[in-house]
Design an enzyme around this catalytic site. Structure first.
Site, short mmCIF file in Angstrom:
data_model
loop_
_atom_site.label_atom_id
_atom_site.label_comp_id
_atom_site.label_asym_id
_atom_site.label_seq_id
_atom_site.Cartn_x
_atom_site.Cartn_y
_atom_site.Cartn_z
N LYS A 1 -12.50 -0.33 -0.97
CA LYS A 1 -11.66 0.37 -1.95
C LYS A 1 -12.35 0.24 -3.33
CE LYS A 1 -7.50 -0.64 0.80
NZ LYS A 1 -7.55 0.48 1.74
N SER B 1 0.80 -1.22 0.00
CA SER B 1 0.00 0.00 0.00
C SER B 1 0.83 1.27 0.00
CB SER B 1 -0.96 -0.01 1.18
OG SER B 1 -0.28 -0.27 2.39
N HIS C 1 -5.43 -3.78 -2.24
CA HIS C 1 -5.16 -2.79 -3.30
C HIS C 1 -5.05 -3.43 -4.68
CE1 HIS C 1 -4.60 0.83 -0.84
NE2 HIS C 1 -4.06 0.03 0.06
N1 PLP Z 1 -5.06 -4.50 4.09
C1 PLP Z 1 -4.46 -3.60 3.30
C2 PLP Z 1 -3.30 -4.04 2.46
C3 PLP Z 1 -4.91 -2.27 3.27
O1 PLP Z 1 -4.30 -1.36 2.50
C4 PLP Z 1 -6.02 -1.90 4.07
C5 PLP Z 1 -6.54 -0.52 4.09
O2 PLP Z 1 -5.85 0.45 4.10
C6 PLP Z 1 -6.60 -2.87 4.87
C7 PLP Z 1 -6.12 -4.16 4.86
C8 PLP Z 1 -7.76 -2.53 5.75
O3 PLP Z 1 -8.92 -2.53 5.00
P1 PLP Z 1 -10.29 -2.08 5.66
O4 PLP Z 1 -10.39 -0.61 5.46
O5 PLP Z 1 -11.33 -2.85 4.91
O6 PLP Z 1 -10.22 -2.47 7.08
#
Ligand code: PLP
Length: 399
Positions: free
Chosen positions: A246, A187, A215
């Protein structure tokens, strides 16, 4: 307030003052319109958004919104219960079938966020013999989920170092369960996991592979089915976790896609499932429609790929040095946190909303501006954004 409470507030107040003095205090920018390529921001008017995870522009897409409204009308605000008690609606099951099919797995199970999905899956799949092997740059939710697990041992391998992953796997005993965990698209760096190598190593060592494709979903592969599709490995990843917050509608929610047995075990005993409410029906219905829009319109993914490659190249032409990558995240490393925040403020003054990230989200000295593309951005928006980048880059001596 109690004396203890007053002391706590004073101590925390001093910490917050430190952030303000260092120029690293975060402010919320308030939006007065739906998420989209252009939003109405309080005190700013219309601004271009190059910092959302709304990769396919589905957050305000009429069909997605209507599906949510219909879900709300039909099922009410929510389940008022956890799933196994009396909290499963038909759209939960329909969404889970759709997500499994989309991910190339037998089954899936939804949660209220991908944070929850990771906190459910990782401890549940860890037994007392398990060695967890995790990329050093994995998302915070993975790091916290590993902290909640009680593995026999952890191996945190250097970012994408296949040599360190191999050594870690070789150091395990034959009888141990090995769980390799990686982001699909990282990310903060925007780069992809070396999935073909990871799967090959995992096969050689009988390890389980878990990919958090938050992502990558809706972004990678010709039809947006994620990094597995991108690498021609659909159906080869044991466990995929993903978000509905997302590309797939942008509301909230997450899921684990895996075998029937794994999903059933998570239903039986994962703590975020047993002790927390189900996804609201409105979110389940919106996300279901988002997946269907994506299936009908793979051209959204193509548009996203085209504009991301072009914008990265154009940033280079005007003198920036964005990191390489194939996802829709384009990070530009600028150094200090305060500088990244200053740069994002100047861009906002120019009507372009991109966020600066610094410590503790990324290591000290590697603060960055993270540009994120959306298929909903039109060429004219991107031209305007580029001009703003050029002006601000010159003002700050970055280009
Ligand atoms: N995993 C990754 C790689 C992320 O980038 C994110 C969000 O930023 C999450 C998990 C968390 O997602 P959520 O907003 O659905 O909790």
């Amino acid at each position: 307030m109690s004396v203890g409470g007053e002391q706590l507030s004073r101590a925390i107040g001093t910490e917050l003052e430190g952030l303000r003095e260092a120029g690293t205090y975060k402010h919320a920018n308030v939006l007065r319109s739906p998420q989209g390529p252009v939003v109405e921001m309080e005190g700013r008017g219309e601004v271009l958004v190059l910092s959302s995870n709304n990769y396919l522009g589905l957050a305000a897409r009429p069909e997605v919104v209507e599906a949510g409204i219909e879900g709300l009308r039909r099922y009410g605000a929510g389940t008022a219960s956890v799933r196994f008690i009396c909290g499963t609606f038909e759209p939960h099951l329909e969404l889970e079938r759709e997500l499994a099919d989309f991910s190339g797995t037998e089954a899936s199970l939804t949660y209220v966020s991908c944070w929850n999905a990771n906190e459910a899956a990782i401890p549940s799949l860890t037994d007392e013999t398990t060695v967890i092997l995790s990329d050093a740059l994995n998302h915070a939710s993975i790091i916290d989920a590993i902290r909640l697990s009680r593995p026999a041992r952890k191996v945190i391998y250097r970012h994408s170092s296949m040599d360190e992953l191999r050594e870690g796997l070789e150091s395990c005993d034959a009888g141990q369960r090995k769980l390799v965990i990686t982001d699909g698209v990282f990310s903060m760096e925007g780069d992809l996991a070396k999935l073909p190598d990871i799967i090959e190593l995992a096969r050689a060592h009988e390890a389980v592979v878990l990919v958090d494709d938050s992502h990558g979903t809706g972004v990678m592969g010709d039809t947006g089915r994620g990094v597995a599709e991108h690498f021609g490995l659909l159906g080869e990843v044991d466990v995929i976790t993903g978000t509905l917050g997302k590309a797939l509608g942008g509301a909230a929610g997450g899921y684990v896609a895996a075998s029937e047995e794994v999903c059933d075990a998570l239903f039986q005993r994962s703590r975020p499932h047993l002790f927390s409410n189900a996804l609201p029906a409105t979110v389940a219905c919106s996300a279901l429609e988002a997946v269907r829009v994506l299936r009908r319109e793979p051209q959204l993914v193509e548009r996203l790929h085209t504009i991301t490659a072009r914008f990265r190249e154009q940033l280079r032409e005007i003198g920036y040095a964005p990191l390489d990558g194939e996802g829709a995240i384009i990070p530009i490393i600028v150094g200090e946190t305060a500088f990244a925040i200053e740069m994002s403020q100047r861009l906002l003054d120019e009507g372009v909303f991109v966020t600066g990230f610094g410590f503790p989200v990324v290591p000290e000295g590697t603060a960055r501006i993270r540009v994120q593309m959306s298929a909903a951005l039109e060429d004219e928006h991107l031209d305007r954004a580029l001009e703003a980048f050029e002006r601000v880059g010159k003002q700050l001596g970055v280009v």
